[in-house]
Design a protein around this motif. Structure first.
Motif, mmCIF file in Angstrom:
data_model
loop_
_atom_site.group_PDB
_atom_site.id
_atom_site.type_symbol
_atom_site.label_atom_id
_atom_site.label_comp_id
_atom_site.label_asym_id
_atom_site.label_seq_id
_atom_site.Cartn_x
_atom_site.Cartn_y
_atom_site.Cartn_z
ATOM 1 N N ALA A 106 0.839 -1.208 0.000
ATOM 2 C CA ALA A 106 0.000 0.000 0.000
ATOM 3 C C ALA A 106 0.871 1.253 0.000
ATOM 4 O O ALA A 106 0.579 2.228 -0.692
ATOM 5 C CB ALA A 106 -0.917 -0.007 1.219
ATOM 6 N N LEU A 107 1.947 1.259 0.793
ATOM 7 C CA LEU A 107 2.863 2.403 0.819
ATOM 8 C C LEU A 107 3.542 2.578 -0.540
ATOM 9 O O LEU A 107 3.724 3.703 -1.017
ATOM 10 C CB LEU A 107 3.911 2.214 1.908
ATOM 11 C CG LEU A 107 3.397 2.317 3.347
ATOM 12 C CD1 LEU A 107 4.486 1.886 4.332
ATOM 13 C CD2 LEU A 107 2.953 3.739 3.655
ATOM 14 N N LEU A 108 3.929 1.466 -1.155
ATOM 15 C CA LEU A 108 4.526 1.519 -2.490
ATOM 16 C C LEU A 108 3.542 2.127 -3.480
ATOM 17 O O LEU A 108 3.904 2.982 -4.296
ATOM 18 C CB LEU A 108 4.924 0.111 -2.936
ATOM 19 C CG LEU A 108 5.723 0.033 -4.239
ATOM 20 C CD1 LEU A 108 7.196 0.302 -3.967
ATOM 21 C CD2 LEU A 108 5.573 -1.342 -4.879
ATOM 22 N N CYS A 109 2.269 1.707 -3.386
ATOM 23 C CA CYS A 109 1.228 2.237 -4.261
ATOM 24 C C CYS A 109 1.026 3.730 -4.015
ATOM 25 O O CYS A 109 0.863 4.506 -4.967
ATOM 26 C CB CYS A 109 -0.074 1.479 -4.035
ATOM 27 S SG CYS A 109 -1.437 1.999 -5.091
ATOM 28 N N PHE A 114 -3.528 5.368 1.411
ATOM 29 C CA PHE A 114 -2.395 4.476 1.213
ATOM 30 C C PHE A 114 -1.181 4.829 2.082
ATOM 31 O O PHE A 114 -0.451 3.937 2.508
ATOM 32 C CB PHE A 114 -1.983 4.462 -0.260
ATOM 33 C CG PHE A 114 -2.981 3.787 -1.153
ATOM 34 C CD1 PHE A 114 -3.212 2.435 -1.059
ATOM 35 C CD2 PHE A 114 -3.714 4.512 -2.073
ATOM 36 C CE1 PHE A 114 -4.140 1.803 -1.864
ATOM 37 C CE2 PHE A 114 -4.647 3.902 -2.884
ATOM 38 C CZ PHE A 114 -4.861 2.541 -2.783
ATOM 39 N N ILE A 115 -0.966 6.119 2.340
ATOM 40 C CA ILE A 115 0.236 6.526 3.070
ATOM 41 C C ILE A 115 -0.059 6.756 4.549
ATOM 42 O O ILE A 115 0.481 6.046 5.416
ATOM 43 C CB ILE A 115 0.851 7.789 2.429
ATOM 44 C CG1 ILE A 115 1.344 7.466 1.005
ATOM 45 C CG2 ILE A 115 2.009 8.311 3.277
ATOM 46 C CD1 ILE A 115 1.907 8.647 0.253
ATOM 47 N N SER A 135 10.461 4.280 -2.871
ATOM 48 C CA SER A 135 10.566 3.251 -3.910
ATOM 49 C C SER A 135 9.405 3.355 -4.896
ATOM 50 O O SER A 135 9.593 3.222 -6.110
ATOM 51 C CB SER A 135 10.579 1.855 -3.271
ATOM 52 O OG SER A 135 11.711 1.688 -2.444
ATOM 53 N N GLY A 136 8.189 3.596 -4.370
ATOM 54 C CA GLY A 136 7.035 3.764 -5.249
ATOM 55 C C GLY A 136 7.194 4.971 -6.157
ATOM 56 O O GLY A 136 6.874 4.915 -7.348
ATOM 57 N N TYR A 137 7.701 6.063 -5.590
ATOM 58 C CA TYR A 137 7.924 7.277 -6.378
ATOM 59 C C TYR A 137 8.962 7.012 -7.479
ATOM 60 O O TYR A 137 8.785 7.449 -8.630
ATOM 61 C CB TYR A 137 8.395 8.410 -5.473
ATOM 62 C CG TYR A 137 8.549 9.734 -6.190
ATOM 63 C CD1 TYR A 137 7.479 10.614 -6.290
ATOM 64 C CD2 TYR A 137 9.766 10.099 -6.766
ATOM 65 C CE1 TYR A 137 7.612 11.823 -6.951
ATOM 66 C CE2 TYR A 137 9.912 11.305 -7.427
ATOM 67 C CZ TYR A 137 8.835 12.165 -7.516
ATOM 68 O OH TYR A 137 8.977 13.349 -8.176
ATOM 69 N N LEU A 138 10.033 6.299 -7.142
ATOM 70 C CA LEU A 138 11.081 6.003 -8.124
ATOM 71 C C LEU A 138 10.563 5.082 -9.223
ATOM 72 O O LEU A 138 10.965 5.208 -10.385
ATOM 73 C CB LEU A 138 12.290 5.382 -7.424
ATOM 74 C CG LEU A 138 13.070 6.321 -6.493
ATOM 75 C CD1 LEU A 138 14.193 5.570 -5.798
ATOM 76 C CD2 LEU A 138 13.628 7.517 -7.271
ATOM 77 N N LEU A 139 9.668 4.157 -8.865
ATOM 78 C CA LEU A 139 9.039 3.309 -9.885
ATOM 79 C C LEU A 139 8.224 4.158 -10.855
ATOM 80 O O LEU A 139 8.269 3.949 -12.071
ATOM 81 C CB LEU A 139 8.141 2.269 -9.221
ATOM 82 C CG LEU A 139 8.798 0.971 -8.753
ATOM 83 C CD1 LEU A 139 7.806 0.138 -7.944
ATOM 84 C CD2 LEU A 139 9.323 0.168 -9.930
#
Length: 230
Positions: free
Chosen positions: A36-39, A199-200, A218-222
């Motif tokens: 969820a944090l990644l999303c 999510f955050i 990591s989600g932002y970098l993706l």
């Protein structure tokens, strides 16, 4: 290129993005909070890197601001009416609605240019690639909350039909710039509130702080990687 073929290509695009999200989810061994944090980080990146700059570059700010306000009010009303006493989280539903609304201005633009083969082909290609991260985000949201993948499949089908329908409408009706700017504003409002609140912030105290920051980044970098590649 026919409207139905374009809808099929969009379904393929979001499905590929969904497949990538499924592969990433395997790394976390079904850790819903981390996914969820990644999303959440991915959606923030999608807003900051793509949706907001595109909206500001193509449309006037007053319409966008009005749309953000409408999206915020809509979210509050729906949340209080349907999800206040429900054990099910509302974030997946809001995210799905936001992506449906986000599809409309893009579809109308493609429909308006459908007769101009060169421009339409270029715009269609970029739009279909643009839906890869949306498929990734929606799949991540479904997986992070343990929802059945049948609902995800229906969402992908719905996005494809919505895409096709509004391409057809855009081909026959010239869309108003004001309407498109408001729709983009609604998308921004729903995505921003859902990503940050559901999510955050919802998972802020569930995982250690370092992991909390690491998964958001990591989600932002993706999202940045999708933006650079597509």
């Amino acid at each position: 290129m026919s409207v139905l073929i374009l809808g099929g290509l969009l379904f393929f695009s979001v499905s590929v993005g969904g497949g990538l999200a499924w592969l990433v989810s395997k790394i976390f061994h079904r850790s819903h909070e981390r996914l969820a944090l990644l999303c959440g980080g991915f959606l923030v990146g999608l807003l900051v890197l793509d949706i907001i700059p595109s909206a500001i570059g193509l449309h006037k700010s007053p319409g966008i601001i009005l749309g953000v306000f409408i999206g915020f009010i809509f979210l509050l009303l729906i949340d209080s009416l349907f999800f206040s006493t429900s054990i099910h989280k509302s974030s997946v539903y809001f995210l799905t609605i936001a992506l449906f609304i986000h599809t409309i201005p893009l579809s109308l633009t493609i429909g308006n240019l459908l007769g101009e083969s060169t421009v339409a082909l270029s715009l269609t290609t970029s739009t279909l690639l643009h839906h890869l991260p949306e498929g990734f985000a929606l799949t991540s949201a479904f997986l992070s909350q343990g929802n059945k993948l049948g609902g995800l499949f229906l969402s992908f089908i719905g996005l494809s039909f919505c895409f096709s329908a509004f391409i057809w409408i855009g081909h026959h009706v010239i869309p108003s710039e004001k309407v498109q700017s408001v729709l983009l504003g609604v998308t921004i409002g729903l995505l921003a509130i859902t990503s940050v609140k559901e999510f955050i912030l919802h998972n802020m105290r569930v995982v250690p702080f370092r992991q909390f920051v690491a998964f958001i980044v990591s989600g932002y970098l993706l999202s940045l990687a999708f933006h650079v590649m597509f």
